[in-house]
Design a protein around this motif. Sequence first.
Motif, PDB file in Angstrom:
ATOM      1  N   VAL A   1       0.932  -1.040  -0.102  1.00  0.00           N
ATOM      2  CA  VAL A   1       0.014   0.046  -0.061  1.00  0.00           C
ATOM      3  C   VAL A   1       0.922   1.170   0.093  1.00  0.00           C
ATOM      4  O   VAL A   1       0.686   2.121  -0.690  1.00  0.00           O
ATOM      5  CB  VAL A   1      -0.851   0.011   1.208  1.00  0.00           C
ATOM      6  N   ALA A   2       2.054   1.160   0.689  1.00  0.00           N
ATOM      7  CA  ALA A   2       2.891   2.304   1.052  1.00  0.00           C
ATOM      8  C   ALA A   2       3.567   2.565  -0.559  1.00  0.00           C
ATOM      9  O   ALA A   2       3.668   3.678  -0.956  1.00  0.00           O
ATOM     10  CB  ALA A   2       4.095   2.142   1.887  1.00  0.00           C
ATOM     11  N   LEU A   3       3.838   1.429  -1.263  1.00  0.00           N
ATOM     12  CA  LEU A   3       4.434   1.538  -2.335  1.00  0.00           C
ATOM     13  C   LEU A   3       3.593   2.104  -3.687  1.00  0.00           C
ATOM     14  O   LEU A   3       3.961   2.988  -4.431  1.00  0.00           O
ATOM     15  CB  LEU A   3       5.022   0.189  -3.089  1.00  0.00           C
ATOM     16  N   VAL A   4       2.218   1.836  -3.605  1.00  0.00           N
ATOM     17  CA  VAL A   4       1.495   2.255  -4.340  1.00  0.00           C
ATOM     18  C   VAL A   4       0.928   3.724  -3.932  1.00  0.00           C
ATOM     19  O   VAL A   4       0.762   4.474  -5.063  1.00  0.00           O
ATOM     20  CB  VAL A   4      -0.133   1.493  -4.087  1.00  0.00           C
ATOM     21  N   TYR A   5       1.108   4.152  -2.922  1.00  0.00           N
ATOM     22  CA  TYR A   5       1.007   5.478  -2.472  1.00  0.00           C
ATOM     23  C   TYR A   5       2.100   6.499  -3.068  1.00  0.00           C
ATOM     24  O   TYR A   5       1.907   7.456  -3.693  1.00  0.00           O
ATOM     25  CB  TYR A   5       0.735   5.492  -0.982  1.00  0.00           C
ATOM     26  N   VAL A   6       3.281   5.822  -2.904  1.00  0.00           N
ATOM     27  CA  VAL A   6       4.577   6.616  -3.415  1.00  0.00           C
ATOM     28  C   VAL A   6       4.378   6.878  -4.752  1.00  0.00           C
ATOM     29  O   VAL A   6       4.328   7.936  -5.504  1.00  0.00           O
ATOM     30  CB  VAL A   6       5.635   5.727  -3.006  1.00  0.00           C
ATOM     31  N   LEU A   7       4.079   5.679  -5.780  1.00  0.00           N
ATOM     32  CA  LEU A   7       3.907   5.862  -7.137  1.00  0.00           C
ATOM     33  C   LEU A   7       2.738   6.714  -7.624  1.00  0.00           C
ATOM     34  O   LEU A   7       3.139   7.545  -8.569  1.00  0.00           O
ATOM     35  CB  LEU A   7       3.863   4.401  -7.565  1.00  0.00           C
TER      36      LEU A   7
END
Length: 327
Positions: free
Chosen positions: A299-305
């Motif tokens: 979820v954090a990676l999706v948020y960053v992207l």
Amino acid sequence: MTPGSPADRPSRVNGAALRRTGLLVAGAAFVLWAVASLTFFAIRLIPGDPAQAILGGPGSQASQEALDQVRRDYGLDQPLLVQYLAMLGRLVTGDLGTSYALKLPVADLLGAQLGGTLLLATLALALAWLLALGLAIWSTGRGRVASALGEGIEITSAALPHFWLAAVLIAVFSTGLGWLPPVATGTPSGLVLPVVTLAVPLAGFLAQVMRESLLDTMQQPFVVSARARGESALGVRLRHTIRHAALPAISLSGWALGWLLSGAVVVETIFAMPGLGRTLLQAVTLRDIPVVTGVVLLVALVYVLMTVLTDVVSRIADPRLRQEGAR
């Protein structure tokens, strides 16, 4: 060639782009490290023994010998700092571990659940944008009554809890009218209520941002010039003000998607939808540490992207941001 000459401009633009890319990569790495660290220590504050979770939970009646063997196999007998460093080492290599409860690779488990959650969040974000944009356009420039009514709708929508809104939608459109199924059925009709449940509160928040930005934009000189040329109020909104008024909401879309993914925990549980939300809830209940860590990191990676993507879109929509980045 003198400094600041037109021939020197491409090198300055490339240098600024490289610096910005480096900052984005460093920021993304820091966010992922912070999320992994907070998750690692927070999950260990939950009462219970991870070894028992691996062996099936407290009801498994596992022997002390079996518990000790599991602790040795999974490194749970090591000091907390050693476990933490080992976890970071695995994450650096892309190894998310194996689910304690399901005995499956976490990467495979998340890959199977990611599509449904992303579809739900993407549809909800698109619907929220449409509702917010429509409400903002309707409530501006139509007098005090429309402005007050629009503001009331925005505040009310933004304050609605997901669980309450889901219960009302099910009671009205499923139990009462029988138009839509109360749970996810794998069909388009089964997505309607979950998507609306996620979209309406977000639409209220985005509409507030868009309406304020739209009101400010309508006072700008280029809008006054367009009206002086004879364009109608609706034409000015559609041709000139919407793009500028939407910039703050575009910038918030990265945060909005992260907010939707967190809201999916409640929505997927209520509507019995397979996805990351239900997977996370079950993993926390079972103390399935690798799955919890994997879901939160994803979820954090999706948020960053998504944050990077919204930054790019904002620069495309607003040339002033590109000029600032080239300095």
